[in-house]
Design a protein around this motif. Structure first.
Motif, PDB file in Angstrom:
ATOM      1  N   LEU A 275       3.568  -4.473   0.843  1.00 13.46           N
ATOM      2  CA  LEU A 275       4.395  -3.589   1.670  1.00 13.46           C
ATOM      3  C   LEU A 275       5.736  -3.316   0.989  1.00 13.46           C
ATOM      4  O   LEU A 275       6.173  -2.164   0.905  1.00 13.46           O
ATOM      5  CB  LEU A 275       4.616  -4.247   3.031  1.00 13.46           C
ATOM      6  N   ALA A 276       6.346  -4.374   0.462  1.00 12.81           N
ATOM      7  CA  ALA A 276       7.650  -4.222  -0.203  1.00 12.81           C
ATOM      8  C   ALA A 276       7.546  -3.322  -1.426  1.00 12.81           C
ATOM      9  O   ALA A 276       8.404  -2.476  -1.675  1.00 12.81           O
ATOM     10  CB  ALA A 276       8.191  -5.599  -0.602  1.00 12.81           C
ATOM     11  N   GLY A 277       6.477  -3.500  -2.202  1.00 15.34           N
ATOM     12  CA  GLY A 277       6.294  -2.699  -3.404  1.00 15.34           C
ATOM     13  C   GLY A 277       6.118  -1.221  -3.090  1.00 15.34           C
ATOM     14  O   GLY A 277       6.745  -0.355  -3.710  1.00 15.34           O
ATOM     15  N   VAL A 278       5.266  -0.939  -2.102  1.00 17.11           N
ATOM     16  CA  VAL A 278       5.034   0.460  -1.729  1.00 17.11           C
ATOM     17  C   VAL A 278       6.309   1.067  -1.142  1.00 17.11           C
ATOM     18  O   VAL A 278       6.675   2.211  -1.452  1.00 17.11           O
ATOM     19  CB  VAL A 278       3.874   0.560  -0.714  1.00 17.11           C
ATOM     20  N   LEU A 279       7.013   0.291  -0.318  1.00 16.07           N
ATOM     21  CA  LEU A 279       8.248   0.779   0.296  1.00 16.07           C
ATOM     22  C   LEU A 279       9.299   1.087  -0.763  1.00 16.07           C
ATOM     23  O   LEU A 279       9.964   2.127  -0.724  1.00 16.07           O
ATOM     24  CB  LEU A 279       8.777  -0.273   1.275  1.00 16.07           C
ATOM     25  N   MET A 280       9.431   0.196  -1.738  1.00 11.10           N
ATOM     26  CA  MET A 280      10.414   0.384  -2.799  1.00 11.10           C
ATOM     27  C   MET A 280      10.144   1.673  -3.566  1.00 11.10           C
ATOM     28  O   MET A 280      11.059   2.482  -3.815  1.00 11.10           O
ATOM     29  CB  MET A 280      10.370  -0.819  -3.753  1.00 11.10           C
ATOM     30  N   ASN A 281       8.880   1.884  -3.924  1.00  8.33           N
ATOM     31  CA  ASN A 281       8.542   3.084  -4.683  1.00  8.33           C
ATOM     32  C   ASN A 281       8.671   4.348  -3.843  1.00  8.33           C
ATOM     33  O   ASN A 281       9.090   5.392  -4.338  1.00  8.33           O
ATOM     34  CB  ASN A 281       7.127   2.958  -5.256  1.00  8.33           C
ATOM     35  N   THR A 282       8.322   4.244  -2.571  1.00  5.00           N
ATOM     36  CA  THR A 282       8.433   5.402  -1.675  1.00  5.00           C
ATOM     37  C   THR A 282       9.889   5.828  -1.522  1.00  5.00           C
ATOM     38  O   THR A 282      10.212   7.022  -1.608  1.00  5.00           O
ATOM     39  CB  THR A 282       7.850   5.059  -0.291  1.00  5.00           C
TER      40      THR A 282
END
Lengths: 243, 101
Positions: free
Chosen positions: A183-190
């Motif tokens: 979740l953190a990885g996708v959120l960061m990239n988004t």
């Protein structure tokens, strides 16, 4: 040096996910049960295919990039749909609201994948943005993380009165960490894409993504293919979970 | 999803053995189960017995129930001999299998 670290981290993350995904599919062949099939396929689709395709699309020529964008959209969306189904099946299979949530997630992801495919084919320029799909993916990871960490809390309380399994408690925690990191990885990239940050060349994004990937690889292996020495260490620490 | 048979039996016994009303009895055991990390829907006789022995006495004392130890003994007797109903697979059973155990 930073690029090398990022490359190694991504490689380790993808390799670990493929190994665990295949291990779970092998387990499904033996048991015939759905959770191992859902989780195994999810790992292979999202991390084994979708994630590398997303990265490769940013460096490829227009024709190849379009094919990679379509591939990543289909595999990320279908993998996320499988995660919705896994969470419902494992944690809430008797709850009508959970069945509805999983169903809605699957339908939304299918629709979004179809739209993305149509959108990719109807524009000359390759469309890299996938905010809708990423939002649904984050929701899938958020729900899985919530349920897993909730069960971790329940297992800890059981440990306090001598009714818990310390290895199982640890496994719920590890899966909760894995889904939270995802979740953190996708959120960061988004957020980075939304702020028009060049994620291919930004040092913070690269280091952050790399560290998240390495943590994910580690907890995934410890959760679903734990080495003997790790299990022995966990079993010697019941008091740590009981406190 | 309905609560487990063992939970229902424990609640009925508590209601009949104490001054607690039906909602109070159900709420008290539900709280004890939650404190132990279990849910009423999936609580087996073995789990209920352990919770009744280890956590329920303090819950009953805080509610000023007379002779909580005797009440808990009655509930334990009511749970003896009960078998677990066949339930659908729990998250614990799934995660145990996924980890190779």
């Amino acid at each position: 040096m930073q690029q090398l670290f990022a490359t190694v981290a991504v490689g380790v993350f993808i390799l670990a996910s493929i190994v665990i995904g295949l291990r779970l599919l092998h387990l499904h062949r033996r048991t015939g049960d759905s959770p191992e099939l859902l989780l195994g396929l999810m790992l292979l689709l999202v991390v084994g295919v979708g994630y590398p395709a997303t990265i490769a699309a940013q460096f490829a020529g227009p024709g190849t990039a379009r094919a990679l964008v379509i591939t990543s959209g289909l595999t990320l969306n279908s993998g996320s749909a499988l995660l919705f189904l896994f969470t419902w099946r494992v944690f809430r299979h008797e709850e009508a609201w959970a069945r509805s949530l999983a169903g809605a997630g699957v339908v939304a992801l299918c629709a979004q994948a179809g739209w993305r495919w149509f959108d990719a084919l109807s524009h000359d320029e390759v469309q890299f943005e996938n905010q809708g799909g990423l939002l649904l993916m984050m929701l899938a990871f958020l729900w899985a993380a919530w349920e897993s960490l909730r069960h971790y809390g329940m297992m800890r309380r059981r440990m306090r009165i001598g009714l818990g399994d310390v290895v199982l408690c640890d496994r719920f925690m590890l899966f909760g960490v894995w889904t939270s990191c995802s979740l953190a990885g996708v959120l960061m990239n988004t957020v980075a894409v939304w702020m028009h940050i060049d994620i291919r060349n930004n040092a913070w994004i690269q280091v952050g993504s790399s560290l998240i990937g390495l943590v994910q690889a580690g907890v995934l292996v410890l959760a679903f293919a734990p080495p003997r020495f790790y299990l022995d260490w966990v079993r010697e620490r019941p008091r740590a979970f009981a406190s | 999803m309905a609560d487990s048979t063992a939970f229902e039996a424990a609640c009925l016994c508590l209601e009949n053995s104490s001054s607690l009303t039906k909602p109070e009895a159900r709420g008290t055991i539900r709280i004890a189960l939650k404190e132990a990390g279990f849910e009423a829907k999936t609580a087996t006789p073995k789990v209920l017995a352990a919770v009744v022995q280890r956590l329920l006495p303090d819950e009953l004392r805080s509610r000023r129930v007379a002779d909580p130890d005797a009440v808990c003994r009655k509930i334990a007797v009511a749970l003896e001999g009960m078998t677990s109903e066949s339930a659908s697979e729990t998250a614990e059973a799934v995660f145990k299998r996924l980890g190779g155990e």
